[in-house]
Design a protein around this motif. Structure first.
Motif, PDB file in Angstrom:
ATOM      1  N   HIS A 502       0.784  -1.227   0.000  1.00 39.67           N
ATOM      2  CA  HIS A 502       0.000   0.000   0.000  1.00 39.67           C
ATOM      3  C   HIS A 502       0.824   1.290   0.000  1.00 39.67           C
ATOM      4  O   HIS A 502       0.259   2.370  -0.167  1.00 39.67           O
ATOM      5  N   LEU A 503       2.136   1.183   0.169  1.00 41.04           N
ATOM      6  CA  LEU A 503       2.998   2.354  -0.018  1.00 41.04           C
ATOM      7  C   LEU A 503       3.743   2.279  -1.343  1.00 41.04           C
ATOM      8  O   LEU A 503       3.946   3.294  -2.013  1.00 41.04           O
ATOM      9  N   LEU A 504       4.163   1.055  -1.709  1.00 42.62           N
ATOM     10  CA  LEU A 504       5.003   0.899  -2.897  1.00 42.62           C
ATOM     11  C   LEU A 504       4.259   0.289  -4.085  1.00 42.62           C
ATOM     12  O   LEU A 504       4.844   0.150  -5.160  1.00 42.62           O
ATOM     13  N   ASN A 505       2.980  -0.095  -3.856  1.00 45.50           N
ATOM     14  CA  ASN A 505       2.162  -0.673  -4.933  1.00 45.50           C
ATOM     15  C   ASN A 505       2.798  -1.914  -5.565  1.00 45.50           C
ATOM     16  O   ASN A 505       2.738  -2.116  -6.785  1.00 45.50           O
ATOM     17  N   ARG A 506       3.413  -2.741  -4.742  1.00 42.62           N
ATOM     18  CA  ARG A 506       4.010  -3.980  -5.237  1.00 42.62           C
ATOM     19  C   ARG A 506       2.950  -5.088  -5.235  1.00 42.62           C
ATOM     20  O   ARG A 506       2.550  -5.580  -4.177  1.00 42.62           O
ATOM     21  N   SER A 507       2.520  -5.472  -6.388  1.00 48.10           N
ATOM     22  CA  SER A 507       1.447  -6.464  -6.489  1.00 48.10           C
ATOM     23  C   SER A 507       1.871  -7.818  -5.937  1.00 48.10           C
ATOM     24  O   SER A 507       1.052  -8.562  -5.381  1.00 48.10           O
ATOM     25  N   GLU A 508       3.157  -8.148  -6.057  1.00 49.17           N
ATOM     26  CA  GLU A 508       3.617  -9.444  -5.549  1.00 49.17           C
ATOM     27  C   GLU A 508       3.513  -9.533  -4.031  1.00 49.17           C
ATOM     28  O   GLU A 508       3.384 -10.622  -3.453  1.00 49.17           O
ATOM     29  N   SER A 509       3.558  -8.384  -3.340  1.00 55.57           N
ATOM     30  CA  SER A 509       3.467  -8.388  -1.875  1.00 55.57           C
ATOM     31  C   SER A 509       2.038  -8.636  -1.404  1.00 55.57           C
ATOM     32  O   SER A 509       1.819  -9.146  -0.303  1.00 55.57           O
TER      33      SER A 509
END
Length: 557
Positions: A502-509
């Motif tokens: 939710h801060l870096l918009n990393r879909s894998e996370s």
């Protein structure tokens, strides 16, 4: 009569004793109509505590108890609380302490059937000052009266409410666990083949210690900044400026309470700012208990969020002037994590509004069985206003064991629009999970919300082991819960996945923010559940008529 004798079991007696560490003088008397007057001598309890012997008087009650209840009672009677008389005096003379002791005094009456407030306070202080120390039997001996009257009818109502509250909690925790397991059955990710978010990252980090002075509020804020040290060999694509995470501690704690989490996040590429709130940190409580400072003030409900806003303002200034910080922090990507009172702090920063209507309802008078409401009701002393506590720079918050049911309430929590993760411990008696985390989860309007429940965890399961310098509130071993190591691993993994999502918009996370991952890393007895949706209707169905937030009866005039 059979039902009455059942209620006289030592399980009930131990519940009353647990809730109230000092009971009374030579005899404990109680009247239960229509059966008449009953009593129990302090001497019979003392003999049982010291020698394990049950005399004929105690046998009447002991025969109605299980061996486990008797063992628990004896353990309680033998338990010594290593607390100084100054600490006890300072607390019981504070507004918060007086409210707690007065509530106890409604159940533990004097011989003349008056509120036992003054006698209980005196017994607590005298017992703590004696060579034997603060324990139940010593409190009985120090109670300044020949006998004490237990308000038995109302006491039974309290016990029944506590039992109902416990059953309600168990049923709701079971519902959440069932949902977690059901959703896990459809999972397709093999987490054994994925990076382990519980493990440290590859980045070294440095700690910069700051003392920031807010002259407008006369507050000095110690702040530790954990900064990743980027190098091409270690970081890959992770380069400054780094996303920032602010950590807010709970009452009587400090910036070391979540040092394991600050180090973990820094090793994965987050700048972390861990501050201390001078009005409610460990140092303030040490001064308070030594008689050198007053108790925490209602203003703390405003000052804590303002502390974080001030730290962010100062860091933005230092980014221009301090060579160690220049260009290192991304002020467009800020998250906040808080524990207990710090949980309230980050929820207020995320948009939660102080709810004076709810405070008026819950605090005037305070009849709930929720211990945290005693603290939350301090906010009722504030002038009614729409305080600007939100900080739009904060894009996501994680609140661990937060307190919010009264000070924010549904109207306040529903104003939080940013992604939010609430973490609850099923055995938390200081911020009870149903009132403080589970129902508030249903009030959050943002679909990016997560409820984490750690079964058998307490209010202390997520915080680091105290040091000699910050252990100002001695906690009995029984309240600490099981080995905390699994809880630390959960907090590290889930906070990392939440912030990266939710801060870096990393879909894998986002893959890790699902029930299947919670089940994968779960370790008994701190069994882990995670859900993203829960409705009041589902809670009502799970409760099956039980009251999730019972109140104590008002004292009779």
């Amino acid at each position: 009569m059979k039902k009455f004798l059942k209620y006289l079991s030592l399980g009930i007696l131990s519940t009353i004793l647990t809730a109230t560490p000092g009971l009374g003088a030579e005899r404990i008397s109680f009247f239960y109509p229509p059966f008449g007057e009953f009593s129990l001598s302090a001497e019979s309890l003392e003999k049982f505590a010291k020698e394990g012997k049950i005399n004929s008087e105690l046998a009447f009650y002991a025969s109605r108890a299980t061996p486990e209840q008797l063992a628990q009672l004896r353990q309680l009677l033998q338990q010594k609380f290593d607390i100084s008389p100054v600490l006890v005096s300072q607390f019981t003379y504070s507004p918060l302490g007086e409210a707690v002791v007065r509530r106890l005094g409604e159940l533990l009456l004097t011989d003349s059937r008056q509120n036992g407030f003054y006698a209980i306070r005196a017994a607590l202080i005298l017992s703590a000052a004696s060579p034997e120390g603060l324990n139940v039997v010593n409190l009985l001996r120090k109670y300044p009266s020949d006998s004490l009257r237990l308000n038995f009818s109302e006491g039974l109502q309290v016990v029944n409410s506590l039992v109902e509250l416990g059953r309600a909690k168990d049923q709701i925790v079971a519902l959440i666990k069932q949902q977690t397991i059901a959703q896990t059955n459809n999972a397709t990710v093999d987490f054994a083949q994925q990076p382990d978010l519980r493990s440290p990252g590859n980045l070294p980090f440095q700690i910069t210690n700051l003392k920031l002075n807010d002259n407008s509020r006369n507050r000095t804020l110690p702040v530790d900044i954990y900064l990743p040290q980027a190098s091409a060999a270690a970081t890959g694509n992770i380069q400054p400026p780094f996303p920032l995470v602010v950590i807010s501690h709970g009452v009587a704690s400090d910036r070391y309470a979540f040092i394991y989490l600050a180090e973990h996040l820094a090793s994965h590429g987050f700048a972390v700012a861990v501050l201390e709130h001078p009005g409610s940190n460990a140092e303030r409580f040490q001064l308070y208990f030594a008689g050198l400072a007053g108790p925490p003030e209602a203003q703390e409900f405003l000052n804590r969020p303002l502390d974080v806003k001030f730290v962010l303002d100062q860091l933005q200034q230092l980014d221009k002037t301090n060579p160690n910080l220049r260009g290192k922090i991304n002020f467009q990507q800020i998250g906040a994590i808080g524990h207990s009172f710090g949980g309230y702090t980050v929820m207020a920063l995320a948009g939660g509004k102080i709810n004076f209507d709810k405070l008026r309802e819950d605090c005037n008078p305070n009849r709930t069985l929720n211990v945290s409401v005693f603290l939350q009701c301090r906010a009722f002393e504030l002038p009614v206003a729409n305080y600007p506590l939100q900080d739009d720079r904060i894009k996501a918050v994680m609140a661990i064991n937060p307190i919010d049911s009264s000070v924010l309430g549904e109207a306040g929590v529903s104003q939080i629009k940013v992604p939010t993760m609430l973490v609850a411990g099923s055995e938390d008696i200081f911020a009870p999970p149903i009132a403080e985390q589970i129902y508030p989860f249903t009030w959050l309007p943002n679909p990016n919300k997560y409820l984490v429940v750690i079964e058998n965890a307490t209010h202390f399961s997520a915080i680091a082991e105290p040091t000699a310098n910050n252990n100002v509130l001695p906690v009995p071993e029984a309240l600490l819960g099981p080995n905390r190591a699994p809880a630390y691993s959960y907090i590290k993994a889930l906070s990392l996945a939440f912030l990266e999502t939710h801060l870096l918009n990393r879909s894998e996370s986002r893959t890790y923010l699902q029930p299947a991952y919670a089940q994968y890393i779960s370790q008994s007895p701190l069994n882990l559940s995670l859900i993203q949706s829960l409705t009041p209707e589902q809670l009502k169905q799970a409760l099956n008529g039980l009251d999730p937030q019972p109140t104590t009866p008002a004292p009779k005039p």
